[in-house]
Each structure stands twice: as C-alpha cells, then as structure tokens.
Design a protein around this motif. Structure first.
Motif, PDB file in Angstrom:
ATOM      1  N   PHE A 100      96.718  18.047 -64.037  1.00  0.00           N
ATOM      2  CA  PHE A 100      96.933  17.632 -65.436  1.00  0.00           C
ATOM      3  C   PHE A 100      95.625  17.685 -66.210  1.00  0.00           C
ATOM      4  O   PHE A 100      95.365  16.847 -67.067  1.00  0.00           O
ATOM      5  N   HIS A 101      94.777  18.637 -65.907  1.00  0.00           N
ATOM      6  CA  HIS A 101      93.409  18.636 -66.432  1.00  0.00           C
ATOM      7  C   HIS A 101      93.176  19.716 -67.474  1.00  0.00           C
ATOM      8  O   HIS A 101      92.060  19.812 -67.995  1.00  0.00           O
ATOM      9  N   MET A 102      94.205  20.532 -67.797  1.00  0.00           N
ATOM     10  CA  MET A 102      93.948  21.742 -68.576  1.00  0.00           C
ATOM     11  C   MET A 102      93.310  21.460 -69.935  1.00  0.00           C
ATOM     12  O   MET A 102      92.576  22.274 -70.464  1.00  0.00           O
ATOM     13  N   TRP A 103      93.591  20.296 -70.510  1.00  0.00           N
ATOM     14  CA  TRP A 103      93.056  20.001 -71.843  1.00  0.00           C
ATOM     15  C   TRP A 103      91.579  19.649 -71.807  1.00  0.00           C
ATOM     16  O   TRP A 103      90.874  19.817 -72.793  1.00  0.00           O
ATOM     17  N   MET A 155      89.062  16.955 -56.769  1.00  0.00           N
ATOM     18  CA  MET A 155      87.662  17.136 -56.359  1.00  0.00           C
ATOM     19  C   MET A 155      87.352  18.606 -56.132  1.00  0.00           C
ATOM     20  O   MET A 155      86.345  19.134 -56.629  1.00  0.00           O
ATOM     21  N   VAL A 156      88.228  19.300 -55.385  1.00  0.00           N
ATOM     22  CA  VAL A 156      87.929  20.691 -55.003  1.00  0.00           C
ATOM     23  C   VAL A 156      87.970  21.598 -56.220  1.00  0.00           C
ATOM     24  O   VAL A 156      87.009  22.332 -56.504  1.00  0.00           O
ATOM     25  N   ILE A 157      89.066  21.533 -56.996  1.00  0.00           N
ATOM     26  CA  ILE A 157      89.224  22.470 -58.111  1.00  0.00           C
ATOM     27  C   ILE A 157      88.209  22.184 -59.210  1.00  0.00           C
ATOM     28  O   ILE A 157      87.587  23.095 -59.756  1.00  0.00           O
ATOM     29  N   LYS A 191      78.602  21.945 -72.015  1.00  0.00           N
ATOM     30  CA  LYS A 191      79.628  20.932 -72.253  1.00  0.00           C
ATOM     31  C   LYS A 191      80.854  21.190 -71.378  1.00  0.00           C
ATOM     32  O   LYS A 191      81.486  20.268 -70.874  1.00  0.00           O
ATOM     33  N   ARG A 192      81.177  22.485 -71.201  1.00  0.00           N
ATOM     34  CA  ARG A 192      82.304  22.817 -70.318  1.00  0.00           C
ATOM     35  C   ARG A 192      81.982  22.458 -68.880  1.00  0.00           C
ATOM     36  O   ARG A 192      82.835  21.959 -68.137  1.00  0.00           O
ATOM     37  N   MET A 193      80.730  22.723 -68.489  1.00  0.00           N
ATOM     38  CA  MET A 193      80.327  22.386 -67.118  1.00  0.00           C
ATOM     39  C   MET A 193      80.457  20.886 -66.896  1.00  0.00           C
ATOM     40  O   MET A 193      81.010  20.443 -65.884  1.00  0.00           O
ATOM     41  N   LEU A 194      79.994  20.103 -67.871  1.00  0.00           N
ATOM     42  CA  LEU A 194      80.098  18.650 -67.737  1.00  0.00           C
ATOM     43  C   LEU A 194      81.563  18.204 -67.753  1.00  0.00           C
ATOM     44  O   LEU A 194      81.916  17.226 -67.098  1.00  0.00           O
ATOM     45  N   ALA A 195      82.415  18.946 -68.478  1.00  0.00           N
ATOM     46  CA  ALA A 195      83.826  18.591 -68.497  1.00  0.00           C
ATOM     47  C   ALA A 195      84.437  18.785 -67.110  1.00  0.00           C
ATOM     48  O   ALA A 195      85.155  17.917 -66.614  1.00  0.00           O
ATOM     49  N   TYR A 196      84.138  19.939 -66.477  1.00  0.00           N
ATOM     50  CA  TYR A 196      84.683  20.142 -65.133  1.00  0.00           C
ATOM     51  C   TYR A 196      84.075  19.149 -64.164  1.00  0.00           C
ATOM     52  O   TYR A 196      84.743  18.677 -63.229  1.00  0.00           O
ATOM     53  N   SER A 197      82.811  18.819 -64.360  1.00  0.00           N
ATOM     54  CA  SER A 197      82.213  17.814 -63.484  1.00  0.00           C
ATOM     55  C   SER A 197      82.909  16.470 -63.687  1.00  0.00           C
ATOM     56  O   SER A 197      83.117  15.721 -62.733  1.00  0.00           O
ATOM     57  N   SER A 198      83.312  16.197 -64.934  1.00  0.00           N
ATOM     58  CA  SER A 198      84.018  14.943 -65.179  1.00  0.00           C
ATOM     59  C   SER A 198      85.381  14.935 -64.486  1.00  0.00           C
ATOM     60  O   SER A 198      85.825  13.888 -63.986  1.00  0.00           O
ATOM     61  N   ILE A 199      86.031  16.118 -64.419  1.00  0.00           N
ATOM     62  CA  ILE A 199      87.287  16.202 -63.666  1.00  0.00           C
ATOM     63  C   ILE A 199      87.028  15.875 -62.200  1.00  0.00           C
ATOM     64  O   ILE A 199      87.729  15.074 -61.577  1.00  0.00           O
ATOM     65  N   ALA A 200      85.964  16.490 -61.645  1.00  0.00           N
ATOM     66  CA  ALA A 200      85.654  16.266 -60.231  1.00  0.00           C
ATOM     67  C   ALA A 200      85.369  14.790 -59.964  1.00  0.00           C
ATOM     68  O   ALA A 200      85.791  14.240 -58.952  1.00  0.00           O
ATOM     69  N   HIS A 201      84.674  14.135 -60.904  1.00  0.00           N
ATOM     70  CA  HIS A 201      84.353  12.728 -60.688  1.00  0.00           C
ATOM     71  C   HIS A 201      85.595  11.855 -60.748  1.00  0.00           C
ATOM     72  O   HIS A 201      85.670  10.846 -60.043  1.00  0.00           O
ATOM     73  N   ALA A 202      86.586  12.254 -61.558  1.00  0.00           N
ATOM     74  CA  ALA A 202      87.858  11.537 -61.537  1.00  0.00           C
ATOM     75  C   ALA A 202      88.466  11.634 -60.143  1.00  0.00           C
ATOM     76  O   ALA A 202      89.064  10.677 -59.634  1.00  0.00           O
ATOM     77  N   LEU A 225      82.550  17.612 -48.747  1.00  0.00           N
ATOM     78  CA  LEU A 225      82.375  19.060 -48.912  1.00  0.00           C
ATOM     79  C   LEU A 225      82.350  19.423 -50.394  1.00  0.00           C
ATOM     80  O   LEU A 225      81.517  20.227 -50.847  1.00  0.00           O
ATOM     81  N   ALA A 226      83.257  18.810 -51.168  1.00  0.00           N
ATOM     82  CA  ALA A 226      83.310  19.119 -52.596  1.00  0.00           C
ATOM     83  C   ALA A 226      82.011  18.713 -53.276  1.00  0.00           C
ATOM     84  O   ALA A 226      81.492  19.428 -54.144  1.00  0.00           O
ATOM     85  N   SER A 227      81.436  17.581 -52.868  1.00  0.00           N
ATOM     86  CA  SER A 227      80.205  17.186 -53.563  1.00  0.00           C
ATOM     87  C   SER A 227      79.012  18.034 -53.118  1.00  0.00           C
ATOM     88  O   SER A 227      78.054  18.174 -53.875  1.00  0.00           O
ATOM     89  N   VAL A 228      79.108  18.623 -51.911  1.00  0.00           N
ATOM     90  CA  VAL A 228      78.058  19.575 -51.528  1.00  0.00           C
ATOM     91  C   VAL A 228      78.090  20.785 -52.465  1.00  0.00           C
ATOM     92  O   VAL A 228      77.050  21.259 -52.934  1.00  0.00           O
ATOM     93  N   VAL A 229      79.318  21.269 -52.748  1.00  0.00           N
ATOM     94  CA  VAL A 229      79.447  22.390 -53.684  1.00  0.00           C
ATOM     95  C   VAL A 229      78.858  22.022 -55.040  1.00  0.00           C
ATOM     96  O   VAL A 229      78.173  22.818 -55.685  1.00  0.00           O
TER      97      VAL A 229
END
Lengths: 474, 100
Positions: free
Chosen positions: A223-226, A280-282, A294-305, A411-415
């Motif tokens: 549910f992260h596309m936005w 985490m993985v995606i 900003k996009r990078m931080l957005a995906y990082s914010s998804i990973a942190h969720a 593993l995801a946080s290593v990536v």
C-alpha cells in the motif's frame, strides 16, 4: 454518565491545542501579514501543549466514559508529535520564505494535523480513532499541495488525497464490520467479545480492512505506491513532517488496535509479519536505484515502516517498546535528513538530486557532517539511535519465535547501508563540481538540525532511559 | 422486516463498486465519487447494524462520517481545481510529472 475535571486534565494537551489552533485561525484571518506572528504563536502553542503532557503522564486509565485512553502511552506519543511538529516548524520558516509561500495558514494546518495525531494516539474507541485520522489526513492533504502554482505539488496533493480517501473507505468499512460483529465501537469491549467469539468471520474481515486502512497510512508494501510521489512533490518540510508524525500516529493506532487491544491470534500475526518482511525488502531494494534524494528518503521511510511493523507483528512487550523507541528515534533522524534537504534546496531544484551533494563537505562542512550523522543513524550503525531501535525490534521478533523475520530485517538493513553511505561518499569523497556556489544557511534551520542531531546521538548513547520509560507505559 | 443480511449484502455490493471505480476510472472527480460511494456503503452497514442491535452508537458514528466526508469533499474539490488551473486536465493519466 459521569463528567469530571480529572477527565479534562487527562486530555488537557488535546483540549488546549484544539482551542489554541482555532484561536490561531482567527488571528491568522484578522491580521494583514500574519505569517511571522503565526510562526511564533505556533511554537508557543506546541511548547505549552508538550508541557501539559507532563501533567497527564500519571493519569492512567480512561476518560470520557471510556472513549479516550489517557496516561503514559498517549503522553509518550504526544511528545513525539510535538517534537516532530516543532522541528518541522523551525525548519519551515526559512524554507517557506525561500519558496515564497510563507502564509499563516501553513502553521495553523500543521497544528491541526498535530492535534489529529494526538487524538489518534489516545483513541480508546474506533469513532475517536476515525476522527483523529481524518483531522490529520485532511490537514496534510492541504499541506502537501501548499505550493499551489507548482504542478508537482498539485499532483502530490491529488495523489495523497485520492489514495488517502480510498484508504479511509477501507478503514471505515472495517469499523462498520467490527461494530456489526461486536455491537460496540469501544476497543476494550471489542477485546472482551473477541476472546469469546473467535470464529466470527465478520470480525476477521473487519480487522483485516482496518489493517489495510492503517497500512496505507504507515506506507506498508503493497500500500505504498503514493509515498514516493507525495514526498517528492510536497514541500520538503512537510515531507519530513508526514514521514514522521503521521507515521508515528498510525503506529500508535496500530499498537492500540492490534498489539494491545485485540490480541493478535496466529493468522493475523503472520499477516502482519509478511507485511513487515515485504515492506523492509521492497522499500530498501527500490531505494537503491533512486537518484532524487527526496524519493530516496521516501523509499527509506517505507523500509523503516517495515522495521517498526516487526514490533507490531511480535506483539509482545519488547515489540511495543521497540516500536515506541523507534518512532522517537526515527522522528529525529528522518526530520534531520529532510531538514538538510530543505535547508540546501532552492527554487530552481538544486540539491534535489543525490549528485548535487558531491563535494558538499568542502563547501558546508557542518551541514555535511550533520547529514552524514543522520544517514549513519538511518542505516542503523552503532552507537546512534537507529541502531538501538532496530536492535529492540529484531530482538522482539526473535523472542516471539519469528527468527526468520529478524533475519530478513537484518539482511534488508545491510542492503540499506549502500544507499545511505552513497550520499556520505558523494559528500566527502567526490570533487566539488566547477562553478558551484555556496548556499546561505538559515540560523533557524541550522538550530533545528543541531537539536535533531544531538537527540540522535543522545538517544543512541543512553537508550536505557527511554526504554525504561516505554516499559512502564501500559 | 427485511433481514439484516440484505442490507449488508447491498452495502458490500456498493463498496465493491466503489473500489472497482477507484481502480479502473481515470477522471479524478469520478474517482472521488467512487470514494464517496465507499464511505456511504460503510454508513449503510453501520446504520443497519445499529438498527438491528438497538444500539445507537453506530448511527452517531454515521453523523460524524457525514461531517468528515463533507470536509473531505471541500478539500478534495479544491485540490482538483488547483490542479486543473495548472494543467487544464483532471485525467489522472495526464498527471504524471512524478514517477520513477
């Protein structure tokens, strides 16, 4: 029916902020050039409201006939929201002046959003949860589109609005079904009924729909596309506020509904665990290929969720501690990272690409050092705040017999270390491009960044204090 | 009296129409109408449950939902108008500045 002053005191931060933001709206409407006055009044309001939470800290229990949850848990989250809002406001003024959108409504809307978050974190009833969520979301829809002449901001706002309202539909239908199955909207009563009628399909479908609605808000995959579009198009300070405050509020609601109120049975726990793993993985994998910061931080914010969802999936006390600690730590590092972007970027879109950060350390050594600190913390390197947050979350998964989830998380946080360090490498080990000019750094923005950085270091050096605080929350 | 299942069935159908509308249609205003359909299907379910269990809480929640939906439409239509002024379209396929 009972009504007493203890109830009023127990929710005093919310009551105060409601009255205060309405007054601020009037002040804003009645002055000619209200932006600066609104700015200072907003800071004062946030400080007072944060101060009032101290008095609610010991008022454990329920207020207003069980509609509102009071005491340490909401007080903790209220502090997180106030900090997130105050840091955003500090960073906002110079940013808004740079973008020429320094209007008073911005601050009022930000206060309303903060108020909605506070209501969410103290919801003991699905009705209150819904109202808080909507107050927060509607204010944020407007804030996302605040740069009205900018097509990007319009688009971000439209996407956020349409998908947010879509998610609200799911949440509301879930509430309706849970209400039908249990005959009440009160979370504690639902919990009691739940233990009796385990096999009611209506309750299960309702709980799943509520989970979908809240997953939109925390930006869990799928549910992260936005998220990337909205965070890229919104004003940078608002992206920082959305990715911390609104996420923390949705996590507070998730803890109240799933980890605390409705004890997750085996299937629901597994569903949340899968959500966490995919998120985490995606999130981390897509962040690898981003070129816009900003996009990078957005995906990082998804990973942190996703990391924080591990704590919800574990559903034990260590998991709850992890979620709460992580929300506090994450607030500082994420607002710091977005704050650095907001301090540097200009109207022409400079400093929005990661390549623009090449050689930044030669030009702005302090800002580069702060950015590096936030990046290290987001990547989870010890001894910073992000490391201990992840440690508690993954430890909770292991103690809940979900070692596989902890392994996926590690593993995801290593990536993730790759793309965070990429920014640091750009700043420190790349040559400064020819003809680059330095940027005037505002003092207010720098102050906010230094506060956030100090908190990241402090939380990392003495995590025990906050952890001890969170363990006594329920 | 009409059985409760009929109301819930109708609300489920309306909700599904709303979801399919959001996912398949391309005009921002029509998508927004589909979202409103989803909210109203939830309202219908709430009222039916409330009436059949004799508990007024569900109907009170519906009042809140109606008020919230009105606020949401005000903001939503304003956002769509702001977008239309900039791009002269409300087709979401043409609203694509942001993508990876």
């Amino acid at each position: 029916m009972s009504f007493n002053y203890n109830d009023m005191i127990a929710v005093s931060p919310i009551l105060f902020l409601s009255a205060y933001s309405l007054l601020l709206l009037i002040v804003d409407a009645s002055l000619k050039r209200p932006a600066n006055i609104c700015y200072w009044l907003t800071l004062v309001g946030l400080v007072v409201s944060g101060f009032l939470t101290v008095f609610t800290y010991n008022a454990s229990g329920n207020a207003f006939n069980g509609m509102v949850f009071t005491g340490r848990f909401p007080a903790f989250f209220e502090i997180v929201f106030v900090l997130s809002a105050a840091l955003s406001v500090l960073l906002s003024k110079p940013y808004l002046e740079k973008e020429r959108i320094n209007f008073g409504e911005y601050y009022t809307l930000l206060l309303f959003a903060t108020l909605g978050m506070m209501i969410m974190a103290s919801a003991r009833d699905l009705m209150v949860l819904f109202l808080g969520l909507e107050l927060m979301s509607i204010s944020l829809y407007v804030l996302a589109g605040f740069v009205r002449r900018d097509a990007k901001s319009n688009e971000a706002s439209l996407k956020y609005f349409l998908l947010g309202a879509f998610a609200t539909g799911f949440l509301l239908y879930g509430i309706a079904l849970v209400y039908g199955a249990s005959g009440t909207t009160n979370l504690s009563v639902i919990l009691e009924r739940f233990s009796v009628t385990q096999n009611d399909p209506l309750l299960w479908i309702g709980a799943a729909l509520i989970l979908v609605g809240l997953s939109f808000k925390i930006s869990a995959v799928p549910f992260h596309m936005w998220v990337p579009d909205v965070y890229e198009g919104s004003p940078t300070t608002i992206s920082g506020f959305m990715s911390t405050g609104s996420k923390a509020a949705a996590f507070a609601a998730l803890v109240l509904v799933f980890s605390y109120s409705v004890h997750p049975s085996w299937q629901l726990q597994l569903v949340i665990a899968y959500l966490a793993a995919f998120t985490m993985v995606i999130g981390n994998l897509i962040a690898l290929v981003q070129t816009n910061i900003k996009r990078m931080l957005a995906y990082s914010s998804i990973a942190h969720a996703g990391y924080a969802l591990v704590g919800i999936a574990a559903a034990n006390s260590l998991g709850r501690t992890g979620v709460l600690y992580y929300m506090l730590a994450y607030t500082f590092m994420q607002i710091g990272a977005f704050g650095v972007v907001s301090v540097l970027e200009n109207k022409e879109g400079k400093y929005l690409q990661i390549s623009d950060y090449e050689g930044l350390a030669n030009k702005h050594p302090v800002i580069a050092a702060l950015m590096a600190l936030f990046m290290f913390s987001l990547a989870g390197l010890p001894p910073l705040a992000g490391f201990f947050g992840k440690y508690y979350l993954f430890a909770s998964a292991v103690s809940a017999q979900m070692t596989w989830l902890a392994v996926v998380g590690v593993l995801a946080s290593v990536v993730s270390v790759y793309f965070y360090l990429n920014v640091v490498v750009s700043m420190y080990f790349k040559e400064l491009p020819e003809g680059s000019t330095s940027v005037a750094i505002s003092k207010l923005g720098a102050t906010a960044l230094i506060i956030a950085a100090a908190a990241v270091i402090e939380l990392g050096l003495t995590p025990g204090y906050v952890v001890a605080l969170t363990e006594r929350l329920f | 009296m009409i059985p409760l299942g009929y109301y819930i069935g109708l609300s489920a159908i309306l909700f599904t129409i709303g979801v399919v509308g959001v996912l398949t249609l391309r005009n921002a205003i029509v998508i927004f109408m589909s979202v409103e359909l989803m909210l109203n299907s939830a309202n219908l379910a709430l009222i039916a449950f409330s009436a059949y269990s004799g508990d007024p809480a569900g109907q009170i929640l519906v009042f809140f939902v109606i008020a919230v939906a009105a606020a949401e439409s005000a903001v939503g239509l304003a956002i769509i108008i702001a977008l239309f002024r900039n791009k002269l379209t409300v087709n979401i396929d043409e609203v694509n500045v942001l993508k990876w």
